[in-house]
Motif scaffolding. Structure first.
Motif, mmCIF file in Angstrom:
data_model
loop_
_atom_site.group_PDB
_atom_site.id
_atom_site.type_symbol
_atom_site.label_atom_id
_atom_site.label_comp_id
_atom_site.label_asym_id
_atom_site.label_seq_id
_atom_site.Cartn_x
_atom_site.Cartn_y
_atom_site.Cartn_z
ATOM 1 N N VAL A 1 3.264 2.672 -3.892
ATOM 2 C CA VAL A 1 3.989 1.483 -4.302
ATOM 3 C C VAL A 1 3.855 1.262 -5.800
ATOM 4 O O VAL A 1 2.962 1.808 -6.453
ATOM 5 N N ALA A 2 4.751 0.443 -6.323
ATOM 6 C CA ALA A 2 4.674 -0.033 -7.705
ATOM 7 C C ALA A 2 4.654 -1.556 -7.639
ATOM 8 O O ALA A 2 5.486 -2.160 -6.954
ATOM 9 N N LEU A 3 3.695 -2.157 -8.313
ATOM 10 C CA LEU A 3 3.546 -3.607 -8.330
ATOM 11 C C LEU A 3 3.810 -4.115 -9.738
ATOM 12 O O LEU A 3 3.245 -3.588 -10.696
ATOM 13 N N SER A 4 4.627 -5.137 -9.854
ATOM 14 C CA SER A 4 4.784 -5.828 -11.131
ATOM 15 C C SER A 4 3.761 -6.946 -11.145
ATOM 16 O O SER A 4 3.798 -7.845 -10.303
ATOM 17 N N VAL A 5 2.836 -6.869 -12.096
ATOM 18 C CA VAL A 5 1.770 -7.865 -12.239
ATOM 19 C C VAL A 5 1.735 -8.262 -13.713
ATOM 20 O O VAL A 5 1.412 -7.433 -14.559
ATOM 21 N N GLY A 6 2.080 -9.508 -13.997
ATOM 22 C CA GLY A 6 2.171 -9.922 -15.398
ATOM 23 C C GLY A 6 3.222 -9.072 -16.093
ATOM 24 O O GLY A 6 4.341 -8.928 -15.599
ATOM 25 N N ARG B 1 0.792 1.379 -10.258
ATOM 26 C CA ARG B 1 1.262 2.315 -9.236
ATOM 27 C C ARG B 1 0.064 2.929 -8.513
ATOM 28 O O ARG B 1 -0.967 3.164 -9.115
ATOM 29 N N GLY B 2 0.270 3.195 -7.223
ATOM 30 C CA GLY B 2 -0.777 3.856 -6.465
ATOM 31 C C GLY B 2 -0.498 3.803 -4.984
ATOM 32 O O GLY B 2 0.505 3.239 -4.545
ATOM 33 N N HIS B 3 -1.395 4.425 -4.227
ATOM 34 C CA HIS B 3 -1.318 4.386 -2.762
ATOM 35 C C HIS B 3 -1.853 3.037 -2.296
ATOM 36 O O HIS B 3 -2.933 2.627 -2.707
ATOM 37 N N LEU B 4 -1.098 2.383 -1.437
ATOM 38 C CA LEU B 4 -1.530 1.110 -0.875
ATOM 39 C C LEU B 4 -2.613 1.422 0.154
ATOM 40 O O LEU B 4 -2.330 1.883 1.254
ATOM 41 N N LEU B 5 -3.857 1.204 -0.238
ATOM 42 C CA LEU B 5 -5.000 1.652 0.549
ATOM 43 C C LEU B 5 -5.444 0.626 1.585
ATOM 44 O O LEU B 5 -5.756 0.966 2.719
ATOM 45 N N ASP B 6 -5.469 -0.634 1.196
ATOM 46 C CA ASP B 6 -5.962 -1.662 2.107
ATOM 47 C C ASP B 6 -5.347 -2.999 1.709
ATOM 48 O O ASP B 6 -4.999 -3.210 0.554
ATOM 49 N N VAL B 7 -5.223 -3.888 2.671
ATOM 50 C CA VAL B 7 -4.680 -5.231 2.445
ATOM 51 C C VAL B 7 -5.542 -6.205 3.218
ATOM 52 O O VAL B 7 -5.767 -6.038 4.412
ATOM 53 N N GLY B 8 -6.033 -7.218 2.529
ATOM 54 C CA GLY B 8 -6.828 -8.268 3.159
ATOM 55 C C GLY B 8 -6.116 -9.595 3.035
ATOM 56 O O GLY B 8 -4.930 -9.652 2.715
ATOM 57 N N GLY C 1 8.671 0.274 -3.108
ATOM 58 C CA GLY C 1 8.097 1.411 -2.413
ATOM 59 C C GLY C 1 7.640 1.125 -0.995
ATOM 60 O O GLY C 1 7.100 2.006 -0.341
ATOM 61 N N LEU C 2 7.868 -0.090 -0.503
ATOM 62 C CA LEU C 2 7.433 -0.417 0.859
ATOM 63 C C LEU C 2 8.393 0.085 1.927
ATOM 64 O O LEU C 2 8.031 0.166 3.082
ATOM 65 N N GLY C 3 9.612 0.391 1.571
ATOM 66 C CA GLY C 3 10.570 0.848 2.573
ATOM 67 C C GLY C 3 11.127 -0.301 3.375
ATOM 68 O O GLY C 3 11.085 -1.454 2.966
ATOM 69 N N ARG C 4 11.638 0.025 4.538
ATOM 70 C CA ARG C 4 12.266 -0.985 5.407
ATOM 71 C C ARG C 4 11.237 -1.990 5.897
ATOM 72 O O ARG C 4 10.084 -1.660 6.081
ATOM 73 N N PRO C 5 11.692 -3.212 6.164
ATOM 74 C CA PRO C 5 10.747 -4.227 6.649
ATOM 75 C C PRO C 5 10.186 -3.876 8.015
ATOM 76 O O PRO C 5 10.861 -3.298 8.848
ATOM 77 N N HIS C 6 8.947 -4.222 8.195
ATOM 78 C CA HIS C 6 8.269 -4.050 9.486
ATOM 79 C C HIS C 6 7.856 -5.434 9.951
ATOM 80 O O HIS C 6 7.296 -6.196 9.190
ATOM 81 N N VAL C 7 8.111 -5.720 11.187
ATOM 82 C CA VAL C 7 7.753 -7.037 11.706
ATOM 83 C C VAL C 7 6.301 -7.057 12.161
ATOM 84 O O VAL C 7 5.559 -7.952 11.850
#
Length: 185
Positions: free
Chosen positions: A49-54, A59-66, A104-110
């Motif tokens: 994924v690519a994240l716009s922050v400020g 860019r990087g692999h989305l490893l974990d989400v809390g 870079g997330l692709g299609r939505p997942h519910v």
């Protein structure tokens, strides 16, 4: 007369099919309306994924989400089995509230598996404080401070800069991202 009845019957069936399609479409819209950004991020774990922050793009692999944070792996080689695994070189920890855009997330997942549910920022930051890992604290305004976390509070951390200056109180609301195991850059 039979033809008229057949036409009416066909029209009725077509109307019922159209109503059923409309109900399914509305059901899908309602389901998607309940999906949060954290849900989408969890469903995209493993994606690049690519994240716009400020003003930056991370860019990087989305490893974990809390709960309220995510971990990006710039190298794509790490695995996370617990919060202490997040204290590794090559990882970036980003508060979800600092993200302006994600690609870079692709299609939505519910449905997401929710494997990281319950691990909030404070737990991740406490693990970093325990490890005494050097980190680069990137603030939303662009300033970067390299040091170690001494204490974690509800809405801020106390960080000792690497160059031996006095400890700093850093509000979490101004955090853009953290580079883990930073070297003084």
């Amino acid at each position: 007369m039979e033809r008229l009845l057949a036409d009416l019957e066909a029209a009725q069936e077509a109307q019922e099919r159209a109503e059923a399609r409309a109900e399914v479409a509305e059901s899908v819209r309602v389901e998607h309306a309940g999906v949060t950004l954290v849900d989408r991020l969890r469903a995209g774990m493993g994606s690049v994924v690519a994240l716009s922050v400020g003003t930056e793009t991370l860019r990087g692999h989305l490893l974990d989400v809390g709960e309220g944070w995510l971990a990006l792996d710039r190298d794509g080689v790490h695995a996370v089995h617990g919060v202490d695994d997040l204290v590794r070189a090559g990882l970036r920890l980003v508060p979800v509230s600092a993200i302006a855009c994600v690609s870079g997330l692709g299609r939505p997942h519910v449905a997401a598996d929710g494997s990281s549910i319950g691990r909030g920022w404070s737990g991740v930051l406490r693990a970093m404080a325990r490890s005494r890992a050097p980190l680069a604290w990137h603030r939303l305004g662009g300033q970067t401070i390299v040091g170690t976390i001494d204490a974690v509070s509800a809405d801020h951390v106390v960080l000792t800069p690497a160059r031996g200056a006095a400890s700093l109180v850093l509000p979490l609301a101004h955090l853009a991202w953290i580079d883990v195991n930073a070297s003084g850059r």
